[in-house]
Scaffold this motif. Structure first.
Motif, PDB file in Angstrom:
ATOM      1  N   SER A   6       0.322  -1.103  -0.253  1.00  0.00           N
ATOM      2  CA  SER A   6      -0.119  -0.240  -0.071  1.00  0.00           C
ATOM      3  C   SER A   6       1.161   1.238  -0.126  1.00  0.00           C
ATOM      4  O   SER A   6       0.256   2.260  -0.402  1.00  0.00           O
ATOM      5  CB  SER A   6      -1.129  -0.389   1.186  1.00  0.00           C
ATOM      6  OG  SER A   6      -0.198   0.089   2.578  1.00  0.00           O
ATOM      7  N   LYS A  10       2.046   3.519  -7.937  1.00  0.00           N
ATOM      8  CA  LYS A  10       0.496   2.260  -8.522  1.00  0.00           C
ATOM      9  C   LYS A  10       1.201   3.258 -10.031  1.00  0.00           C
ATOM     10  O   LYS A  10       2.017   4.133  -9.891  1.00  0.00           O
ATOM     11  CB  LYS A  10       0.211   2.220  -8.106  1.00  0.00           C
ATOM     12  CG  LYS A  10      -0.582   1.764  -7.151  1.00  0.00           C
ATOM     13  CD  LYS A  10      -1.992   1.549  -7.034  1.00  0.00           C
ATOM     14  CE  LYS A  10      -2.745   1.191  -5.367  1.00  0.00           C
ATOM     15  NZ  LYS A  10      -3.730   1.273  -5.140  1.00  0.00           N
ATOM     16  N   PHE A  16       1.728  -2.740  -8.718  1.00  0.00           N
ATOM     17  CA  PHE A  16       2.751  -2.147  -7.970  1.00  0.00           C
ATOM     18  C   PHE A  16       4.111  -1.936  -8.603  1.00  0.00           C
ATOM     19  O   PHE A  16       4.275  -2.774  -9.127  1.00  0.00           O
ATOM     20  CB  PHE A  16       2.826  -2.366  -6.318  1.00  0.00           C
ATOM     21  CG  PHE A  16       1.949  -2.467  -5.289  1.00  0.00           C
ATOM     22  CD1 PHE A  16       0.748  -1.432  -5.551  1.00  0.00           C
ATOM     23  CD2 PHE A  16       1.343  -3.979  -5.712  1.00  0.00           C
ATOM     24  CE1 PHE A  16      -0.350  -1.295  -4.423  1.00  0.00           C
ATOM     25  CE2 PHE A  16      -0.409  -3.843  -4.785  1.00  0.00           C
ATOM     26  CZ  PHE A  16      -1.111  -2.940  -4.383  1.00  0.00           C
ATOM     27  N   THR A 302      -1.799  -5.403  -8.595  1.00  0.00           N
ATOM     28  CA  THR A 302      -3.338  -5.107  -7.222  1.00  0.00           C
ATOM     29  C   THR A 302      -3.935  -5.909  -6.566  1.00  0.00           C
ATOM     30  O   THR A 302      -4.776  -5.253  -5.830  1.00  0.00           O
ATOM     31  CB  THR A 302      -3.764  -3.216  -7.529  1.00  0.00           C
ATOM     32  OG1 THR A 302      -4.705  -4.168  -8.962  1.00  0.00           O
ATOM     33  CG2 THR A 302      -1.970  -2.526  -7.900  1.00  0.00           C
TER      34      THR A 302
END
Length: 381
Positions: A6, A10, A16, A302
């Motif tokens: 997280s 991105k 990612f 993702t």
């Protein structure tokens, strides 16, 4: 401490950016296995009614549902029979998930004869678990002289999936091999003339619906057919793009980087079948190298990490150290954090082998055991 996905920048919506090196390391996969399996039996216990996302359909074979989870615990019972999950050993959980009304499911084959067929899957697992040939005979009788749509060749719902189920039986009940092998041969003889293999009118290339998946199941079931399929494999190798991927459907440009469609599934297939194509080793190795470079660059998806279309499935296609790096970004804690903060897109089936927790638990078992180049439901037998 590894970086949480997280927190990683991105690009687009699919993956990612992989910021390695340095490669992330996991001290011990065993706690991840226990944590994953514990969540499974707590959040999806072996009880009815079953939380099915498919309009109330409970029984979906090895794909999702109670029999899918039972398969995890069957494999765990073979590898680590004394491991306790919530105070019970894997064999206990396997039995519990296999006794949820599967006996009421009829042998309907015009809908599916692949890994999604509950009748075939549940009887096969009961034969393995109880070492009872009566259940195995139900599977064999159902597949002898199979009369269903001849184009049902793919792995998910077609004859290639039936080949996988028969290999599971052959592994667990080796004395039945002389009876199982003729059924395998009859299925292969029905599949080969259907080339080019199509599903719903389209020529898929990947593992789940497509040509590499069918070829892989044939060769692993009976390697003597490899010479007949060498031309097909060469055609598939030629379809690899410059960046290392394959299109989802022949003749289209759309490509995905995940087990079910794209480079990760091709890598797992090529590694499993490589021994049976000795004259193609150079071409296979080059294709695998290109595909792995692509997976390493763009394979941190993702989507919620799972085997079918997530980080864990992509990691299985990599070498040991790169696989560990991918898995470090998909531990049970990181998945929950990523789902909570929106870094991961939640999948709609959270518990089965391909899309959910059962597959994640198996992946952690594989890492704990140091296994390489295998995928549950596909190339593990």
């Amino acid at each position: 401490m590894a970086v949480n996905p997280s927190q990683a920048p991105k690009t687009g919506k699919r993956f990612f950016i992989n910021e390695a090196p340095p490669l992330l390391q996991l001290e011990n996969p065993k706690p991840c296995l226990i944590q994953s399996a514990t969540r499974l039996v707590r959040d999806c216990p072996p009880t009815l009614p079953w939380p099915s996302p498919f309009r109330g359909e409970v029984y979906r074979g090895l794909f999702i549902g109670p029999t899918s989870i039972a398969y995890l615990f069957l494999t765990l019972s073979a590898q680590h029979p004394d491991l306790e999950i919530e105070g019970k050993q894997p064999e206990y959980w396997c039995k519990a998930y296999l006794e949820l009304g599967q006996d009421s499911v009829p042998p309907v084959f015009d809908v599916s004869c692949g890994i999604t067929n509950e009748y075939l899957a549940s009887n096969a697992l009961k034969a393995c678990l109880y070492q009872d040939e009566r259940y195995a005979q139900k599977v064999l009788q159902g597949l002898q002289g199979l009369d269903t749509d001849p184009t049902y060749c793919e792995w998910l719902k077609g004859r290639a999936g039936a080949l996988y189920i028969l290999r599971v039986l052959r592994k667990w009940l080796p004395d039945l091999a002389p009876t199982i092998n003729p059924v395998i041969t009859s299925l292969i003889k029905a599949i080969i003339p259907q080339q080019p293999w199509v599903w719903t009118g389209r020529q898929y290339l990947g593992t789940v619906h497509g040509e590499i998946g069918i070829l892989t199941q044939i060769v692993l079931s009976d390697p003597s057919y490899a010479p007949q399929l060498q031309g097909k494999l060469l055609e598939l190798l030629a379809l690899q793009g410059e960046q290392g991927n394959w299109p989802v459907i022949a003749g289209q440009d759309i490509g995905l980087i995940q087990f079910c469609h794209g480079a990760p599934g091709f890598v797992l297939s090529l590694l499993a079948t490589r021994p049976y194509f000795p004259t193609l080793h150079t071409a296979i190795d080059a294709a695998v190298a290109r595909a792995r470079n692509l997976i390493w660059e763009k394979g941190l998806l993702t989507k919620e990490p799972n085997i079918c279309h997530g980080i864990l499935g992509n990691g299985l296609a990599l070498g040991a150290r790169q696989r560990e790096h991918f898995f470090c970004l998909a531990t049970p804690d990181r998945i929950q954090e990523g789902l909570a903060d929106g870094a991961f897109e939640k999948d709609w089936e959270p518990f089965g082998v391909l899309w959910g927790e059962a597959g994640r638990a198996w992946a952690w078992m594989e890492m704990w055991d140091g296994s390489e180049g295998k995928c549950l439901l596909y190339t593990d037998v």
